[in-house]
Design a protein around this motif. Sequence first.
Motif, PDB file in Angstrom:
ATOM      1  N   ALA A   1       0.810  -1.215   0.000  1.00 31.71           N
ATOM      2  CA  ALA A   1       0.000   0.000   0.000  1.00 31.71           C
ATOM      3  C   ALA A   1       0.840   1.261   0.000  1.00 31.71           C
ATOM      4  O   ALA A   1       0.511   2.241  -0.676  1.00 31.71           O
ATOM      5  N   VAL A   2       1.945   1.275   0.766  1.00 33.92           N
ATOM      6  CA  VAL A   2       2.650   2.549   0.937  1.00 33.92           C
ATOM      7  C   VAL A   2       4.148   2.501   0.611  1.00 33.92           C
ATOM      8  O   VAL A   2       4.795   3.555   0.571  1.00 33.92           O
ATOM      9  N   GLY A   3       4.736   1.298   0.395  1.00 30.47           N
ATOM     10  CA  GLY A   3       6.182   1.292   0.221  1.00 30.47           C
ATOM     11  C   GLY A   3       6.707   0.134  -0.602  1.00 30.47           C
ATOM     12  O   GLY A   3       7.549  -0.628  -0.144  1.00 30.47           O
ATOM     13  N   ASN A   4       6.205   0.065  -1.843  1.00 30.18           N
ATOM     14  CA  ASN A   4       6.614  -1.037  -2.706  1.00 30.18           C
ATOM     15  C   ASN A   4       8.116  -1.124  -2.899  1.00 30.18           C
ATOM     16  O   ASN A   4       8.639  -2.170  -3.262  1.00 30.18           O
ATOM     17  N   HIS A   5       8.795  -0.022  -2.689  1.00 29.02           N
ATOM     18  CA  HIS A   5      10.231   0.022  -2.930  1.00 29.02           C
ATOM     19  C   HIS A   5      11.020  -0.624  -1.781  1.00 29.02           C
ATOM     20  O   HIS A   5      12.230  -0.793  -1.876  1.00 29.02           O
ATOM     21  N   LEU A   6      10.342  -0.922  -0.670  1.00 28.91           N
ATOM     22  CA  LEU A   6      11.067  -1.537   0.447  1.00 28.91           C
ATOM     23  C   LEU A   6      11.584  -2.924   0.040  1.00 28.91           C
ATOM     24  O   LEU A   6      10.861  -3.714  -0.571  1.00 28.91           O
ATOM     25  N   LYS A   7      12.860  -3.185   0.373  1.00 24.59           N
ATOM     26  CA  LYS A   7      13.466  -4.451  -0.055  1.00 24.59           C
ATOM     27  C   LYS A   7      13.385  -5.466   1.081  1.00 24.59           C
ATOM     28  O   LYS A   7      14.297  -5.608   1.878  1.00 24.59           O
ATOM     29  N   TRP A   8      12.221  -6.114   1.178  1.00 22.25           N
ATOM     30  CA  TRP A   8      12.029  -7.139   2.188  1.00 22.25           C
ATOM     31  C   TRP A   8      12.127  -8.504   1.486  1.00 22.25           C
ATOM     32  O   TRP A   8      11.411  -8.761   0.523  1.00 22.25           O
ATOM     33  N   ASP A   9      13.004  -9.326   1.986  1.00 24.14           N
ATOM     34  CA  ASP A   9      13.258 -10.641   1.368  1.00 24.14           C
ATOM     35  C   ASP A   9      12.186 -11.616   1.819  1.00 24.14           C
ATOM     36  O   ASP A   9      12.167 -12.056   2.968  1.00 24.14           O
ATOM     37  N   GLN A  10      11.288 -11.940   0.905  1.00 26.83           N
ATOM     38  CA  GLN A  10      10.154 -12.783   1.282  1.00 26.83           C
ATOM     39  C   GLN A  10      10.536 -14.249   1.485  1.00 26.83           C
ATOM     40  O   GLN A  10       9.705 -15.030   1.938  1.00 26.83           O
ATOM     41  N   SER A  11      11.774 -14.602   1.130  1.00 27.40           N
ATOM     42  CA  SER A  11      12.184 -15.992   1.308  1.00 27.40           C
ATOM     43  C   SER A  11      12.587 -16.284   2.741  1.00 27.40           C
ATOM     44  O   SER A  11      12.821 -17.420   3.099  1.00 27.40           O
ATOM     45  N   VAL A  12      12.667 -15.249   3.508  1.00 28.82           N
ATOM     46  CA  VAL A  12      13.020 -15.450   4.923  1.00 28.82           C
ATOM     47  C   VAL A  12      11.928 -14.872   5.812  1.00 28.82           C
ATOM     48  O   VAL A  12      11.048 -14.162   5.352  1.00 28.82           O
ATOM     49  N   SER A  13      12.007 -15.181   7.086  1.00 26.84           N
ATOM     50  CA  SER A  13      11.056 -14.654   8.062  1.00 26.84           C
ATOM     51  C   SER A  13      11.250 -13.157   8.199  1.00 26.84           C
ATOM     52  O   SER A  13      12.374 -12.653   8.072  1.00 26.84           O
ATOM     53  N   PRO A  14      10.150 -12.377   8.509  1.00 29.04           N
ATOM     54  CA  PRO A  14      10.301 -10.934   8.733  1.00 29.04           C
ATOM     55  C   PRO A  14      11.315 -10.631   9.831  1.00 29.04           C
ATOM     56  O   PRO A  14      11.890  -9.536   9.854  1.00 29.04           O
ATOM     57  N   CYS A  15      11.497 -11.612  10.716  1.00 30.42           N
ATOM     58  CA  CYS A  15      12.407 -11.390  11.839  1.00 30.42           C
ATOM     59  C   CYS A  15      13.855 -11.595  11.433  1.00 30.42           C
ATOM     60  O   CYS A  15      14.763 -11.422  12.251  1.00 30.42           O
ATOM     61  N   GLN A  16      14.066 -11.976  10.174  1.00 27.64           N
ATOM     62  CA  GLN A  16      15.420 -12.265   9.727  1.00 27.64           C
ATOM     63  C   GLN A  16      15.900 -11.184   8.766  1.00 27.64           C
ATOM     64  O   GLN A  16      16.211 -11.464   7.620  1.00 27.64           O
ATOM     65  N   GLY A  17      15.881  -9.979   9.256  1.00 27.66           N
ATOM     66  CA  GLY A  17      16.538  -8.926   8.510  1.00 27.66           C
ATOM     67  C   GLY A  17      15.669  -8.038   7.659  1.00 27.66           C
ATOM     68  O   GLY A  17      16.159  -7.279   6.838  1.00 27.66           O
ATOM     69  N   TRP A  18      14.317  -8.113   7.830  1.00 29.92           N
ATOM     70  CA  TRP A  18      13.507  -7.154   7.088  1.00 29.92           C
ATOM     71  C   TRP A  18      13.759  -5.761   7.680  1.00 29.92           C
ATOM     72  O   TRP A  18      13.693  -5.577   8.903  1.00 29.92           O
ATOM     73  N   GLN A  19      14.050  -4.833   6.800  1.00 32.87           N
ATOM     74  CA  GLN A  19      14.389  -3.489   7.254  1.00 32.87           C
ATOM     75  C   GLN A  19      13.275  -2.886   8.086  1.00 32.87           C
ATOM     76  O   GLN A  19      12.115  -2.883   7.680  1.00 32.87           O
ATOM     77  N   GLY A  20      13.643  -2.407   9.279  1.00 33.51           N
ATOM     78  CA  GLY A  20      12.689  -1.707  10.147  1.00 33.51           C
ATOM     79  C   GLY A  20      11.832  -2.627  10.982  1.00 33.51           C
ATOM     80  O   GLY A  20      11.015  -2.130  11.775  1.00 33.51           O
ATOM     81  N   VAL A  21      11.998  -3.940  10.820  1.00 33.03           N
ATOM     82  CA  VAL A  21      11.139  -4.876  11.556  1.00 33.03           C
ATOM     83  C   VAL A  21      11.935  -5.526  12.672  1.00 33.03           C
ATOM     84  O   VAL A  21      13.040  -6.004  12.452  1.00 33.03           O
ATOM     85  N   SER A  22      11.389  -5.521  13.879  1.00 30.40           N
ATOM     86  CA  SER A  22      12.022  -6.229  14.991  1.00 30.40           C
ATOM     87  C   SER A  22      11.001  -7.183  15.603  1.00 30.40           C
ATOM     88  O   SER A  22       9.807  -6.886  15.611  1.00 30.40           O
ATOM     89  N   CYS A  23      11.496  -8.310  16.100  1.00 33.12           N
ATOM     90  CA  CYS A  23      10.590  -9.334  16.627  1.00 33.12           C
ATOM     91  C   CYS A  23      10.917  -9.653  18.070  1.00 33.12           C
ATOM     92  O   CYS A  23      11.993  -9.355  18.581  1.00 33.12           O
ATOM     93  N   SER A  24       9.939 -10.246  18.706  1.00 31.33           N
ATOM     94  CA  SER A  24      10.167 -10.759  20.052  1.00 31.33           C
ATOM     95  C   SER A  24      11.000 -12.040  19.940  1.00 31.33           C
ATOM     96  O   SER A  24      11.050 -12.651  18.879  1.00 31.33           O
ATOM     97  N   PRO A  25      11.595 -12.415  21.043  1.00 35.03           N
ATOM     98  CA  PRO A  25      12.446 -13.611  20.952  1.00 35.03           C
ATOM     99  C   PRO A  25      11.629 -14.884  20.723  1.00 35.03           C
ATOM    100  O   PRO A  25      10.440 -14.923  20.988  1.00 35.03           O
TER     101      PRO A  25
END
Length: 457
Positions: A45-69
């Motif tokens: 919707a707002v940031g198609n240019h964001l380079k999030w690697d869909q082959s991995v979990s969001p917790c594994q290096g998606w820019q700006g995303v942090s996860c609980s342990p």
Amino acid sequence: MAPGLRFPPAFALLHLAVTLLAVLPRHVVPDLAGDRDALLALRAAVGNHLKWDQSVSPCQGWQGVSCSPSPNQRVVELRLVAKSLSGQIPVGTVGNLTALQTLSLRFNAISGPIPADIGGCTQLRWLYLKGNRFEGDIPESFFSLALLKKTDLSENRLTGGVSSEFNKLRNLATLNLEGNNLNGALPSGLDLPKLTQFNVSYNGQIDGPVPASLPGLPASAFLGTALCGGPLAACPNSDSEAHKSRKLTLGVIVGIIIAALVVLIIILSICVLIFSRRRRAAAGRSTEAAADVHEGTEPITVTVAMTGRDAVKRSHSPPGSPLIGDGKKLVFLGSAPERPYDLETMLRASAEVLGKGVHGTTYRATLDGGEPVLAIKRLRDVHLPEREFRDRVVALGALRHDNLPGLRAYFYSKEEKLLVFDFVGAGSLSSLLHGSSFDHTHLSFAFFRPRVHGRHV
Ligand SMILES: *[C@@H]1O[C@H](CO)[C@@H](O)[C@H](O)[C@H]1NC(C)=O
Ligand SMILES: *[C@@H]1O[C@H](CO)[C@@H](O)[C@H](O)[C@H]1NC(C)=O
């Protein structure tokens, strides 16, 4: 009947469980997969240019995303500060990040409303949306975010009032609302026990008093608003008080007008009273004067003729007439003449000079119609007060002497004094009125000279 009834009960239960798992929506129990879907929907919707690697979990290096342990990993932070995000945030994206504690989307160009399902982020504590183009009201569900500690919604285009529902956010320590288009009064009972930073500056349409429940805030928290009181300039009277004072002012004005009218009426009454008294007094004086004349001159009666036509008529009026004492008058000694005349008639009459003497000039005057013929002595240099003049004229009129023509009337004014006699033949009159003999008889007009040291000069 269904054939399944023939299965053993244990098998039936297992079948039910498997079926239930299959039909239940995948995200009934929120998990990381749900967070992933929500994030990807947000990016679309707002940031198609964001380079999030869909082959991995969001917790594994998606820019700006942090996860609980682990093991129950969830997305707890999303920080996309100044990442050129634009467009509107749909529902079912951020609102599905139910474990989110921090959401920072500062300095982007996100437009549209704050998503109505923001309340789904029940764990949200830090919400930073500063510097976007969010518009519309703060959504109702926002006020269910009971764990919020810091909220920065500044520099957006938010509208609507500052709701008293902020009071639901019992943990709120920072509330930045500056630089929006919020309006109306701040809720008077705004009560946020942990609030340490609050800013509503530059919401030009926020007005009314700074709530007393927000003590200790600097004036810079309320810049560019129409607020008053507290650290700002004192408020003008509140509405009701202003109304009251306006009423009071009106009352005072009405009072002043009434008082002024009363004073005016009193003054007018006094004037009327004084005027009528004076008139009465004047009338009284006139009567007195007339009485005087009567007393002093018996048996001579005095009739007065005013100048002018009306005055001729009045010349018939009895001695009590208030005309006595008035300005120009011809005063008759004895009864009024058969054909009444007044000064004007007399002065209009054809006249010839009979002679000039030390005390004045004598004229012969023939009134209109030829009768009567009068001799008029115009006195010169006679400076007697009217009363004294009158007394002497009356005394003179009372004298009966063969050589003295009858004194009919006199006229007295400051400038002019006239004696009116019957005209009795040119010779005698001439000698009497201006002849030297007359001047030196006891009937002399010295009669009319002022007394000096009690004797006639
Ligand atoms: C968000 O959650 C709702 C309800 O659980 C679900 O229907 C929707 O598909 C979710 N959104 C996304 C983008 O997965
Ligand atoms: C409030 O915001 C305005 C505008 O950004 C700023 O100038 C002011 O210093 C702030 N005041 C406080 C107390 O934060």
